[in-house]
Design a protein around this motif. Sequence first.
Motif, PDB file in Angstrom:
ATOM      1  N   ALA A  12     -15.969 -21.947  52.268  1.00 28.34           N
ATOM      2  CA  ALA A  12     -15.444 -21.511  50.969  1.00 28.34           C
ATOM      3  C   ALA A  12     -15.915 -22.435  49.848  1.00 28.34           C
ATOM      4  O   ALA A  12     -16.258 -21.973  48.748  1.00 28.34           O
ATOM      5  CB  ALA A  12     -13.913 -21.458  51.017  1.00 28.34           C
ATOM      6  N   VAL A  13     -15.938 -23.734  50.103  1.00 28.70           N
ATOM      7  CA  VAL A  13     -16.403 -24.695  49.096  1.00 28.70           C
ATOM      8  C   VAL A  13     -17.884 -24.478  48.809  1.00 28.70           C
ATOM      9  O   VAL A  13     -18.311 -24.481  47.641  1.00 28.70           O
ATOM     10  CB  VAL A  13     -16.143 -26.139  49.573  1.00 28.70           C
ATOM     11  N   VAL A  14     -18.692 -24.278  49.855  1.00 32.24           N
ATOM     12  CA  VAL A  14     -20.129 -24.053  49.669  1.00 32.24           C
ATOM     13  C   VAL A  14     -20.373 -22.783  48.856  1.00 32.24           C
ATOM     14  O   VAL A  14     -21.199 -22.761  47.936  1.00 32.24           O
ATOM     15  CB  VAL A  14     -20.842 -23.977  51.039  1.00 32.24           C
ATOM     16  N   VAL A  15     -19.661 -21.712  49.173  1.00 29.67           N
ATOM     17  CA  VAL A  15     -19.817 -20.451  48.435  1.00 29.67           C
ATOM     18  C   VAL A  15     -19.434 -20.641  46.968  1.00 29.67           C
ATOM     19  O   VAL A  15     -20.116 -20.151  46.062  1.00 29.67           O
ATOM     20  CB  VAL A  15     -18.963 -19.343  49.083  1.00 29.67           C
ATOM     21  N   ALA A  16     -18.343 -21.372  46.719  1.00 30.35           N
ATOM     22  CA  ALA A  16     -17.921 -21.610  45.337  1.00 30.35           C
ATOM     23  C   ALA A  16     -18.975 -22.388  44.568  1.00 30.35           C
ATOM     24  O   ALA A  16     -19.288 -22.073  43.404  1.00 30.35           O
ATOM     25  CB  ALA A  16     -16.580 -22.356  45.329  1.00 30.35           C
ATOM     26  N   VAL A  17     -19.556 -23.409  45.192  1.00 28.45           N
ATOM     27  CA  VAL A  17     -20.595 -24.217  44.535  1.00 28.45           C
ATOM     28  C   VAL A  17     -21.832 -23.364  44.265  1.00 28.45           C
ATOM     29  O   VAL A  17     -22.421 -23.422  43.170  1.00 28.45           O
ATOM     30  CB  VAL A  17     -20.946 -25.448  45.394  1.00 28.45           C
ATOM     31  N   LEU A  46     -16.238 -13.435  37.689  1.00 31.03           N
ATOM     32  CA  LEU A  46     -15.178 -13.062  38.629  1.00 31.03           C
ATOM     33  C   LEU A  46     -15.458 -13.615  40.022  1.00 31.03           C
ATOM     34  O   LEU A  46     -14.552 -14.141  40.686  1.00 31.03           O
ATOM     35  CB  LEU A  46     -15.037 -11.539  38.684  1.00 31.03           C
ATOM     36  N   ALA A  47     -16.720 -13.518  40.465  1.00 26.25           N
ATOM     37  CA  ALA A  47     -17.055 -14.002  41.800  1.00 26.25           C
ATOM     38  C   ALA A  47     -16.868 -15.513  41.895  1.00 26.25           C
ATOM     39  O   ALA A  47     -16.319 -16.027  42.878  1.00 26.25           O
ATOM     40  CB  ALA A  47     -18.491 -13.616  42.146  1.00 26.25           C
ATOM     41  N   ALA A  48     -17.323 -16.229  40.866  1.00 29.93           N
ATOM     42  CA  ALA A  48     -17.184 -17.687  40.881  1.00 29.93           C
ATOM     43  C   ALA A  48     -15.719 -18.101  40.853  1.00 29.93           C
ATOM     44  O   ALA A  48     -15.299 -19.022  41.569  1.00 29.93           O
ATOM     45  CB  ALA A  48     -17.941 -18.298  39.698  1.00 29.93           C
ATOM     46  N   GLN A  49     -14.922 -17.424  40.001  1.00 25.51           N
ATOM     47  CA  GLN A  49     -13.497 -17.752  39.929  1.00 25.51           C
ATOM     48  C   GLN A  49     -12.790 -17.436  41.237  1.00 25.51           C
ATOM     49  O   GLN A  49     -11.958 -18.220  41.716  1.00 25.51           O
ATOM     50  CB  GLN A  49     -12.841 -16.979  38.779  1.00 25.51           C
ATOM     51  N   ALA A  51     -14.092 -17.333  44.245  1.00 21.83           N
ATOM     52  CA  ALA A  51     -14.492 -18.312  45.252  1.00 21.83           C
ATOM     53  C   ALA A  51     -13.793 -19.645  45.039  1.00 21.83           C
ATOM     54  O   ALA A  51     -13.359 -20.304  45.988  1.00 21.83           O
ATOM     55  CB  ALA A  51     -16.012 -18.496  45.218  1.00 21.83           C
ATOM     56  N   LEU A  52     -13.667 -20.055  43.770  1.00 23.26           N
ATOM     57  CA  LEU A  52     -12.995 -21.320  43.462  1.00 23.26           C
ATOM     58  C   LEU A  52     -11.530 -21.269  43.878  1.00 23.26           C
ATOM     59  O   LEU A  52     -11.020 -22.187  44.545  1.00 23.26           O
ATOM     60  CB  LEU A  52     -13.111 -21.626  41.973  1.00 23.26           C
ATOM     61  N   PHE A  53     -10.832 -20.190  43.504  1.00 24.73           N
ATOM     62  CA  PHE A  53      -9.420 -20.070  43.854  1.00 24.73           C
ATOM     63  C   PHE A  53      -9.232 -19.974  45.370  1.00 24.73           C
ATOM     64  O   PHE A  53      -8.256 -20.494  45.923  1.00 24.73           O
ATOM     65  CB  PHE A  53      -8.787 -18.866  43.161  1.00 24.73           C
ATOM     66  N   SER A  54     -10.170 -19.311  46.048  1.00 24.51           N
ATOM     67  CA  SER A  54     -10.080 -19.215  47.508  1.00 24.51           C
ATOM     68  C   SER A  54     -10.208 -20.591  48.144  1.00 24.51           C
ATOM     69  O   SER A  54      -9.456 -20.941  49.062  1.00 24.51           O
ATOM     70  CB  SER A  54     -11.172 -18.290  48.048  1.00 24.51           C
ATOM     71  N   GLY A  57      -7.054 -22.536  47.414  1.00 25.40           N
ATOM     72  CA  GLY A  57      -5.960 -22.008  48.218  1.00 25.40           C
ATOM     73  C   GLY A  57      -6.065 -22.419  49.679  1.00 25.40           C
ATOM     74  O   GLY A  57      -5.069 -22.779  50.310  1.00 25.40           O
ATOM     75  N   LEU A  58      -7.280 -22.385  50.231  1.00 26.12           N
ATOM     76  CA  LEU A  58      -7.469 -22.808  51.622  1.00 26.12           C
ATOM     77  C   LEU A  58      -7.170 -24.296  51.791  1.00 26.12           C
ATOM     78  O   LEU A  58      -6.561 -24.708  52.789  1.00 26.12           O
ATOM     79  CB  LEU A  58      -8.899 -22.501  52.070  1.00 26.12           C
ATOM     80  N   ALA A  59      -7.599 -25.098  50.806  1.00 26.96           N
ATOM     81  CA  ALA A  59      -7.325 -26.537  50.876  1.00 26.96           C
ATOM     82  C   ALA A  59      -5.821 -26.810  50.832  1.00 26.96           C
ATOM     83  O   ALA A  59      -5.300 -27.640  51.582  1.00 26.96           O
ATOM     84  CB  ALA A  59      -8.033 -27.263  49.733  1.00 26.96           C
ATOM     85  N   ALA A  60      -5.120 -26.094  49.939  1.00 30.00           N
ATOM     86  CA  ALA A  60      -3.664 -26.271  49.849  1.00 30.00           C
ATOM     87  C   ALA A  60      -2.984 -25.824  51.138  1.00 30.00           C
ATOM     88  O   ALA A  60      -2.055 -26.481  51.632  1.00 30.00           O
ATOM     89  CB  ALA A  60      -3.118 -25.487  48.656  1.00 30.00           C
ATOM     90  N   ASN A  61      -3.452 -24.717  51.720  1.00 26.07           N
ATOM     91  CA  ASN A  61      -2.838 -24.230  52.954  1.00 26.07           C
ATOM     92  C   ASN A  61      -3.107 -25.182  54.116  1.00 26.07           C
ATOM     93  O   ASN A  61      -2.237 -25.406  54.960  1.00 26.07           O
ATOM     94  CB  ASN A  61      -3.372 -22.842  53.296  1.00 26.07           C
TER      95      ASN A  61
END
Length: 369
Positions: A12-17, A46-49, A51-54, A57-61
């Motif tokens: 998820a981090v790689v996709v966001a970057v 929208l895609a970047a946002q 991915a960032l929120f995902s 969210g995964l890090a928080a979970n």
Amino acid sequence: MGLTSNKVLALAVVVAVLLFVATVWCWPRLANRSWRAVLGRIGLLLAAQLALFSAVGLAANNSFLFYGSWADLLGQENQMGVVEDHSAGAKHVKVVGKQRLDVPGGSNPAVGGQIQKVVIEGQRSKIASPAYVYLPPEYFQPEHRKANFPAAVVLTGYPGTAENLFKGLKYPQTAFKQAKAGRMQPMILVMLRPTVAPPRDTECVDIPGGPQTETFFAKDLPKAVSGFYRVGTKPENWGFIGNSTGGYCALKIALHHPGTFSAGAGLSAYYKAAEDPTTGDLFHGDHTLRRRANVLWSLDHLPPAKTSFLVTSSKEGEGNLKDTLKFIDRVKAPGRVSSIMLDSGGHNFNTWRREIPPALVWLSGRITA
């Protein structure tokens, strides 16, 4: 890959970057006012946002373990069914899996202990619930093969999963380290979630015409575990500990059932049953049941028993401070009450991880094999 997998988080981090880089790279090419350029800019943003929120969210979970699996996240968790076994002499604890403890020497149960995944079937309540049982190393050592051990029921909050207790809150690892350091005695931990009829939050009460959750925790579970593992059946052999909803359950059941539990510890507990869309109608208009589910009311109206309580709160960050102080003031002899008061700490895993080590040491001093 599971929801809490580090590989999923890294992906998820790689996709966001990559989407951020793509947005910066493509933005000049999409700078004109054509409808295709506008849609392109909107799509990239929208895609970047997303991915960032995902990724966040995964890090928080992963840190707080709000959800333990994709099915849990999507509301498809159906693991906790109601099972009734009519065969004569059926055991009420069934081991369905075993796993090592993440400690040095954990591959050998006699060195690191063991976590067993079980299903506990309630003889009276007719409820069956999955749970995880931590057995300390001493349980497997030849010199202790005939010894009994004290046990504690450990509940997470709602809508947490039982896995939270050893993946996020690390109860077994903490018990292992504290016992190894000589600060507490070896103890069996029975870890599960407070709701035994998901997705409903049953608040550990016996619901008229519904799940008999209090009966399951206060009667069925100790009897089943004592009949399967080397645990005594007297109140001094049993404790109860939990956080949030689990903390409320621990205090309420220890208070109402001194003949089963001699100690109850509520971490960030609240003191009366919640009533909201997740609980449904718990009491069906029975005001006696509603009052009984209020721990502060029960302290004022039930005969005092020789039960020990531990409550926790924070001077800043917790919403239960006022009621916690009321609880401390209302416990009467021969009951005893202790507390952990942090200067600051919210209603979260980080706070509970600071409280669990001293709470387990406290509990170990209140129960015995």
